[in-house]
Design an enzyme around this catalytic site. Sequence first.
Site, PDB file in Angstrom:
ATOM      1  N   LEU A   1       0.862  -1.184   0.000  1.00 15.22           N
ATOM      2  CA  LEU A   1       0.000   0.000   0.000  1.00 15.22           C
ATOM      3  C   LEU A   1       0.903   1.241   0.000  1.00 15.22           C
ATOM      4  O   LEU A   1       1.939   1.259   0.658  1.00 15.22           O
ATOM      5  CB  LEU A   1      -0.906   0.000   1.240  1.00 15.22           C
ATOM      6  CG  LEU A   1      -1.947  -1.128   1.326  1.00 15.22           C
ATOM      7  CD1 LEU A   1      -2.674  -1.081   2.666  1.00 15.22           C
ATOM      8  CD2 LEU A   1      -2.938  -1.072   0.173  1.00 15.22           C
TER       9      LEU A   1
ATOM     10  N   GLU B   1      -7.886   3.766   8.856  1.00 10.20           N
ATOM     11  CA  GLU B   1      -8.481   3.309   7.595  1.00 10.20           C
ATOM     12  C   GLU B   1      -8.368   1.786   7.500  1.00 10.20           C
ATOM     13  O   GLU B   1      -9.302   1.105   7.077  1.00 10.20           O
ATOM     14  CB  GLU B   1      -7.798   4.019   6.413  1.00 10.20           C
ATOM     15  CG  GLU B   1      -8.672   4.186   5.163  1.00 10.20           C
ATOM     16  CD  GLU B   1      -8.988   2.891   4.466  1.00 10.20           C
ATOM     17  OE1 GLU B   1     -10.140   2.675   4.058  1.00 10.20           O
ATOM     18  OE2 GLU B   1      -8.055   2.053   4.326  1.00 10.20           O
TER      19      GLU B   1
HETATM   20  N1  FOL Z   1      -9.753  -1.373   1.426  1.00 13.67           N
HETATM   21  C1  FOL Z   1      -9.553  -0.317   2.229  1.00 13.67           C
HETATM   22  N2  FOL Z   1     -10.572   0.486   2.533  1.00 13.67           N
HETATM   23  N3  FOL Z   1      -8.346  -0.061   2.727  1.00 13.67           N
HETATM   24  C2  FOL Z   1      -7.293  -0.875   2.458  1.00 13.67           C
HETATM   25  O1  FOL Z   1      -6.178  -0.604   2.929  1.00 13.67           O
HETATM   26  C3  FOL Z   1      -7.464  -2.004   1.613  1.00 13.67           C
HETATM   27  N4  FOL Z   1      -6.429  -2.854   1.328  1.00 13.67           N
HETATM   28  C4  FOL Z   1      -6.661  -3.901   0.552  1.00 13.67           C
HETATM   29  C5  FOL Z   1      -7.943  -4.110   0.040  1.00 13.67           C
HETATM   30  N5  FOL Z   1      -8.947  -3.281   0.307  1.00 13.67           N
HETATM   31  C6  FOL Z   1      -8.725  -2.226   1.110  1.00 13.67           C
HETATM   32  C7  FOL Z   1      -5.572  -4.860   0.209  1.00 13.67           C
HETATM   33  N6  FOL Z   1      -4.405  -4.755   1.052  1.00 13.67           N
HETATM   34  C8  FOL Z   1      -4.218  -6.112   5.011  1.00 13.67           C
HETATM   35  C9  FOL Z   1      -3.078  -5.644   4.367  1.00 13.67           C
HETATM   36  C10 FOL Z   1      -3.161  -5.198   3.054  1.00 13.67           C
HETATM   37  C11 FOL Z   1      -4.374  -5.219   2.368  1.00 13.67           C
HETATM   38  C12 FOL Z   1      -5.506  -5.671   3.027  1.00 13.67           C
HETATM   39  C13 FOL Z   1      -5.416  -6.116   4.352  1.00 13.67           C
HETATM   40  C14 FOL Z   1      -4.134  -6.584   6.420  1.00 13.67           C
HETATM   41  O2  FOL Z   1      -3.078  -6.986   6.883  1.00 13.67           O
HETATM   42  N7  FOL Z   1      -5.267  -6.546   7.176  1.00 13.67           N
HETATM   43  C15 FOL Z   1      -5.396  -7.014   8.553  1.00 13.67           C
HETATM   44  C16 FOL Z   1      -5.167  -5.896   9.582  1.00 13.67           C
HETATM   45  C17 FOL Z   1      -3.779  -5.359   9.560  1.00 13.67           C
HETATM   46  C18 FOL Z   1      -3.523  -4.234  10.562  1.00 13.67           C
HETATM   47  O3  FOL Z   1      -4.312  -4.063  11.530  1.00 13.67           O
HETATM   48  O4  FOL Z   1      -2.534  -3.500  10.363  1.00 13.67           O
HETATM   49  C19 FOL Z   1      -6.827  -7.506   8.771  1.00 13.67           C
HETATM   50  O5  FOL Z   1      -7.001  -8.344   9.661  1.00 13.67           O
HETATM   51  O6  FOL Z   1      -7.743  -7.024   8.092  1.00 13.67           O
END
Ligand code: FOL
Length: 185
Positions: A24, A31
């Site tokens: 990202l 967010e």
């Molecule tokens: N949609 C939105 N609104 N924001 C985003 O950043 C996003 N990112 C993606 C797809 N749609 C999005 C794809 N990229 C994680 C990392 C990258 C990613 C999507 C999810 C991730 O690691 N999520 C974890 C939480 C991480 C944290 O708390 O830092 C999760 O459990 O959702």
Amino acid sequence: MSRTQLNLIAAACENMGIGINGTLPWKLKKEMAYFTTMTTSVSDKKKVNAVIMGRRTWDCIPIKYRPLSNRINIVLTHNVDYVKKQVPEGVIVVPGLDEAIDHIDSRSDIESTWVIGGSSIYKAAMEHPNCGKIYLTEIQKSFDCDTFFPDINKQRFHLVNEEEVPGEKQSEGDINYYYRIYKRL
Ligand code: FOL
């Protein structure tokens, strides 16, 4: 007849960029918390949500956070046999969106389905008859990006005001953004 509605969720900057060098372009803690809440929340506590992503998006998620917890993770790839060997047990690997939808239709424990990228998967989902809403975070700043959110056809999708997401401007540091929802006509 398929009962699976596809909800897209993405964050994009002014130039519609969503990623650079496999990550990202920004670090927005609140967010990301919004992404986690939206993709995880269910009204029926006996059910879970599904997230559908391309193989490169799978790669971009930090190892400690994948598979995304409390969600059924579905990874799309043209190389099913190879990718199946690389991902943990329980992750569903399929060759395309239609196979992902077939899988979801075949089970009764999935409440809602979230398409989480990247570009080519968003495009296919937007053009798919099962596409419902687009949850787009519009970041009011330009970032250097190498992947972009596909054009939203404003004839087919219109901006709506839903109670479920905050309508006011959001801020983290010097970055401002809005949570937007587009609904298919
Ligand atoms: N949609 C939105 N609104 N924001 C985003 O950043 C996003 N990112 C993606 C797809 N749609 C999005 C794809 N990229 C994680 C990392 C990258 C990613 C999507 C999810 C991730 O690691 N999520 C974890 C939480 C991480 C944290 O708390 O830092 C999760 O459990 O959702």
